[in-house]
Write a protein that holds these residues in place. Structure first.
Motif, PDB file in Angstrom:
ATOM      1  N   VAL A  13      11.340  22.271 -53.401  1.00 13.22           N
ATOM      2  CA  VAL A  13      10.914  20.984 -53.956  1.00 13.22           C
ATOM      3  C   VAL A  13       9.941  21.220 -55.103  1.00 13.22           C
ATOM      4  O   VAL A  13       8.973  21.950 -54.973  1.00 13.22           O
ATOM      5  CB  VAL A  13      10.293  20.066 -52.881  1.00 13.22           C
ATOM      6  CG1 VAL A  13      11.346  19.550 -51.924  1.00 13.22           C
ATOM      7  CG2 VAL A  13       9.204  20.773 -52.095  1.00 13.22           C
ATOM      8  N   LYS A  14      10.234  20.597 -56.241  1.00 14.78           N
ATOM      9  CA  LYS A  14       9.414  20.776 -57.443  1.00 14.78           C
ATOM     10  C   LYS A  14       8.058  20.095 -57.315  1.00 14.78           C
ATOM     11  O   LYS A  14       7.096  20.482 -57.974  1.00 14.78           O
ATOM     12  CB  LYS A  14      10.152  20.230 -58.656  1.00 14.78           C
ATOM     13  CG  LYS A  14      11.390  21.019 -58.991  1.00 14.78           C
ATOM     14  CD  LYS A  14      12.138  20.394 -60.142  1.00 14.78           C
ATOM     15  CE  LYS A  14      13.410  21.184 -60.377  1.00 14.78           C
ATOM     16  NZ  LYS A  14      14.562  20.346 -60.550  1.00 14.78           N
ATOM     17  N   CYS A  15       7.981  19.073 -56.469  1.00 15.42           N
ATOM     18  CA  CYS A  15       6.734  18.316 -56.332  1.00 15.42           C
ATOM     19  C   CYS A  15       5.748  18.995 -55.385  1.00 15.42           C
ATOM     20  O   CYS A  15       4.624  18.546 -55.242  1.00 15.42           O
ATOM     21  CB  CYS A  15       7.038  16.903 -55.839  1.00 15.42           C
ATOM     22  SG  CYS A  15       7.792  16.871 -54.206  1.00 15.42           S
ATOM     23  N   TRP A 109       8.480  24.594 -50.744  1.00 17.80           N
ATOM     24  CA  TRP A 109       9.579  24.475 -49.781  1.00 17.80           C
ATOM     25  C   TRP A 109       9.255  23.451 -48.703  1.00 17.80           C
ATOM     26  O   TRP A 109       8.120  23.338 -48.254  1.00 17.80           O
ATOM     27  CB  TRP A 109       9.846  25.824 -49.105  1.00 17.80           C
ATOM     28  CG  TRP A 109      10.405  26.820 -50.046  1.00 17.80           C
ATOM     29  CD1 TRP A 109       9.706  27.705 -50.816  1.00 17.80           C
ATOM     30  CD2 TRP A 109      11.779  27.014 -50.352  1.00 17.80           C
ATOM     31  NE1 TRP A 109      10.566  28.438 -51.578  1.00 17.80           N
ATOM     32  CE2 TRP A 109      11.843  28.049 -51.318  1.00 17.80           C
ATOM     33  CE3 TRP A 109      12.961  26.427 -49.913  1.00 17.80           C
ATOM     34  CZ2 TRP A 109      13.050  28.496 -51.841  1.00 17.80           C
ATOM     35  CZ3 TRP A 109      14.162  26.875 -50.432  1.00 17.80           C
ATOM     36  CH2 TRP A 109      14.198  27.899 -51.390  1.00 17.80           C
ATOM     37  N   THR A 110      10.292  22.728 -48.289  1.00 21.71           N
ATOM     38  CA  THR A 110      10.204  21.842 -47.135  1.00 21.71           C
ATOM     39  C   THR A 110      11.346  22.212 -46.198  1.00 21.71           C
ATOM     40  O   THR A 110      12.481  22.432 -46.630  1.00 21.71           O
ATOM     41  CB  THR A 110      10.296  20.364 -47.553  1.00 21.71           C
ATOM     42  OG1 THR A 110       9.145  20.057 -48.345  1.00 21.71           O
ATOM     43  CG2 THR A 110      10.323  19.444 -46.346  1.00 21.71           C
ATOM     44  N   THR A 111      11.037  22.287 -44.917  1.00 21.47           N
ATOM     45  CA  THR A 111      11.989  22.760 -43.920  1.00 21.47           C
ATOM     46  C   THR A 111      12.141  21.740 -42.808  1.00 21.47           C
ATOM     47  O   THR A 111      11.164  21.124 -42.382  1.00 21.47           O
ATOM     48  CB  THR A 111      11.506  24.107 -43.322  1.00 21.47           C
ATOM     49  OG1 THR A 111      11.374  25.056 -44.381  1.00 21.47           O
ATOM     50  CG2 THR A 111      12.476  24.632 -42.279  1.00 21.47           C
ATOM     51  N   VAL A 112      13.378  21.574 -42.339  1.00 18.49           N
ATOM     52  CA  VAL A 112      13.671  20.767 -41.153  1.00 18.49           C
ATOM     53  C   VAL A 112      14.291  21.715 -40.125  1.00 18.49           C
ATOM     54  O   VAL A 112      15.234  22.445 -40.431  1.00 18.49           O
ATOM     55  CB  VAL A 112      14.659  19.626 -41.461  1.00 18.49           C
ATOM     56  CG1 VAL A 112      15.053  18.899 -40.180  1.00 18.49           C
ATOM     57  CG2 VAL A 112      14.082  18.666 -42.459  1.00 18.49           C
ATOM     58  N   LEU A 133      19.126  14.633 -43.061  1.00 14.10           N
ATOM     59  CA  LEU A 133      17.671  14.765 -43.150  1.00 14.10           C
ATOM     60  C   LEU A 133      17.259  15.487 -44.432  1.00 14.10           C
ATOM     61  O   LEU A 133      16.288  15.095 -45.090  1.00 14.10           O
ATOM     62  CB  LEU A 133      17.136  15.492 -41.915  1.00 14.10           C
ATOM     63  CG  LEU A 133      17.327  14.744 -40.592  1.00 14.10           C
ATOM     64  CD1 LEU A 133      16.898  15.613 -39.421  1.00 14.10           C
ATOM     65  CD2 LEU A 133      16.598  13.432 -40.577  1.00 14.10           C
ATOM     66  N   LEU A 134      18.006  16.513 -44.818  1.00 11.40           N
ATOM     67  CA  LEU A 134      17.701  17.215 -46.070  1.00 11.40           C
ATOM     68  C   LEU A 134      17.909  16.302 -47.275  1.00 11.40           C
ATOM     69  O   LEU A 134      17.132  16.336 -48.230  1.00 11.40           O
ATOM     70  CB  LEU A 134      18.545  18.487 -46.188  1.00 11.40           C
ATOM     71  CG  LEU A 134      18.190  19.603 -45.192  1.00 11.40           C
ATOM     72  CD1 LEU A 134      19.197  20.738 -45.292  1.00 11.40           C
ATOM     73  CD2 LEU A 134      16.769  20.108 -45.391  1.00 11.40           C
ATOM     74  N   ASN A 135      18.946  15.455 -47.229  1.00  9.65           N
ATOM     75  CA  ASN A 135      19.156  14.488 -48.311  1.00  9.65           C
ATOM     76  C   ASN A 135      17.998  13.500 -48.399  1.00  9.65           C
ATOM     77  O   ASN A 135      17.589  13.102 -49.494  1.00  9.65           O
ATOM     78  CB  ASN A 135      20.479  13.745 -48.134  1.00  9.65           C
ATOM     79  CG  ASN A 135      21.658  14.605 -48.499  1.00  9.65           C
ATOM     80  OD1 ASN A 135      21.547  15.549 -49.273  1.00  9.65           O
ATOM     81  ND2 ASN A 135      22.809  14.297 -47.928  1.00  9.65           N
ATOM     82  N   GLY A 136      17.462  13.097 -47.259  1.00  9.30           N
ATOM     83  CA  GLY A 136      16.290  12.218 -47.259  1.00  9.30           C
ATOM     84  C   GLY A 136      15.093  12.889 -47.911  1.00  9.30           C
ATOM     85  O   GLY A 136      14.348  12.256 -48.672  1.00  9.30           O
ATOM     86  N   LEU A 137      14.910  14.187 -47.645  1.00  8.02           N
ATOM     87  CA  LEU A 137      13.810  14.917 -48.284  1.00  8.02           C
ATOM     88  C   LEU A 137      14.009  14.997 -49.798  1.00  8.02           C
ATOM     89  O   LEU A 137      13.050  14.882 -50.562  1.00  8.02           O
ATOM     90  CB  LEU A 137      13.692  16.320 -47.685  1.00  8.02           C
ATOM     91  CG  LEU A 137      13.259  16.381 -46.220  1.00  8.02           C
ATOM     92  CD1 LEU A 137      13.339  17.806 -45.706  1.00  8.02           C
ATOM     93  CD2 LEU A 137      11.867  15.804 -46.033  1.00  8.02           C
ATOM     94  N   LYS A 138      15.248  15.151 -50.230  1.00  9.69           N
ATOM     95  CA  LYS A 138      15.535  15.171 -51.674  1.00  9.69           C
ATOM     96  C   LYS A 138      15.210  13.814 -52.301  1.00  9.69           C
ATOM     97  O   LYS A 138      14.696  13.751 -53.419  1.00  9.69           O
ATOM     98  CB  LYS A 138      17.002  15.526 -51.919  1.00  9.69           C
ATOM     99  CG  LYS A 138      17.335  16.960 -51.599  1.00  9.69           C
ATOM    100  CD  LYS A 138      18.821  17.217 -51.771  1.00  9.69           C
ATOM    101  CE  LYS A 138      19.210  18.581 -51.266  1.00  9.69           C
ATOM    102  NZ  LYS A 138      20.667  18.796 -51.342  1.00  9.69           N
ATOM    103  N   ASP A 139      15.505  12.727 -51.582  1.00 10.66           N
ATOM    104  CA  ASP A 139      15.168  11.390 -52.086  1.00 10.66           C
ATOM    105  C   ASP A 139      13.652  11.220 -52.202  1.00 10.66           C
ATOM    106  O   ASP A 139      13.161  10.623 -53.164  1.00 10.66           O
ATOM    107  CB  ASP A 139      15.738  10.303 -51.179  1.00 10.66           C
ATOM    108  CG  ASP A 139      17.250  10.148 -51.284  1.00 10.66           C
ATOM    109  OD1 ASP A 139      17.851  10.735 -52.206  1.00 10.66           O
ATOM    110  OD2 ASP A 139      17.811   9.446 -50.423  1.00 10.66           O
ATOM    111  N   ILE A 140      12.912  11.736 -51.231  1.00 13.02           N
ATOM    112  CA  ILE A 140      11.451  11.666 -51.288  1.00 13.02           C
ATOM    113  C   ILE A 140      10.944  12.467 -52.491  1.00 13.02           C
ATOM    114  O   ILE A 140      10.077  12.010 -53.240  1.00 13.02           O
ATOM    115  CB  ILE A 140      10.805  12.169 -49.974  1.00 13.02           C
ATOM    116  CG1 ILE A 140      11.162  11.226 -48.817  1.00 13.02           C
ATOM    117  CG2 ILE A 140       9.290  12.296 -50.135  1.00 13.02           C
ATOM    118  CD1 ILE A 140      10.771  11.764 -47.451  1.00 13.02           C
TER     119      ILE A 140
END
Length: 147
Positions: A13-15, A109-112, A133-140
């Motif tokens: 994640v770039k943010c 990085w974000t991990t589920v 869930l990973l798609n939701g993290l990309k939306d965030i």
């Protein structure tokens, strides 16, 4: 064949992972507006925020089907940016005896992590749910990068 399993998915994640964790930990009620194609509903049933012992529910879209999780927050580690959610209700427990979702973030990085025990050997692995869930993290992430 084993009935217990663990699936882990990570995205860069770039943010910054800390920003993703902050939304999940302090503002989860905003996620249905941030990721409406993934998450339909969020509600806190017990507790005021995401703290150990809080009970929350989520409704996700998975291939046109609604998945309901009712979770109790088992642990929150602010230093490691990690939250452990134990599913205690909802339709996921129709297929699984136990289901735990762990979200964690570090640096970029974000991990589920999904830990589960299937009721039968024929129960599918929750691969599609991991993708949701990973798609939701990309939306965030997209939401945070717009700011």
């Amino acid at each position: 064949m084993g009935l217990k399993g663990k699936l882990i998915g990570s995205i860069e994640v770039k943010c910054g992972g800390h920003s993703i964790h902050d939304i999940i930990h302090t503002n989860p009620h905003h996620i249905p507006n941030i990721a409406p194609n993934v998450l339909n509903h969020f509600e806190i049933h017990e507790g005021e925020t995401i703290k150990v012992g809080s009970i929350v529910s989520w409704k996700f879209n998975q291939g046109g089907n609604e998945i309901l999780f009712k979770d109790v927050v088992e642990s929150v580690d602010l230093e490691k940016k990690s939250i452990t959610w134990k599913v205690i209700g909802g339709n996921m427990l129709e297929l699984y005896n136990s289901f735990i979702v762990i979200t964690s973030s570090e640096h970029q990085w974000t991990t589920v992590t999904l830990q589960y025990e299937k009721k039968t050997e024929d129960t599918p692995e929750p691969l599609t749910l991991l993708g949701v869930l990973l798609n939701g993290l990309k939306d965030i992430e997209s939401h945070l990068l717009k700011k």
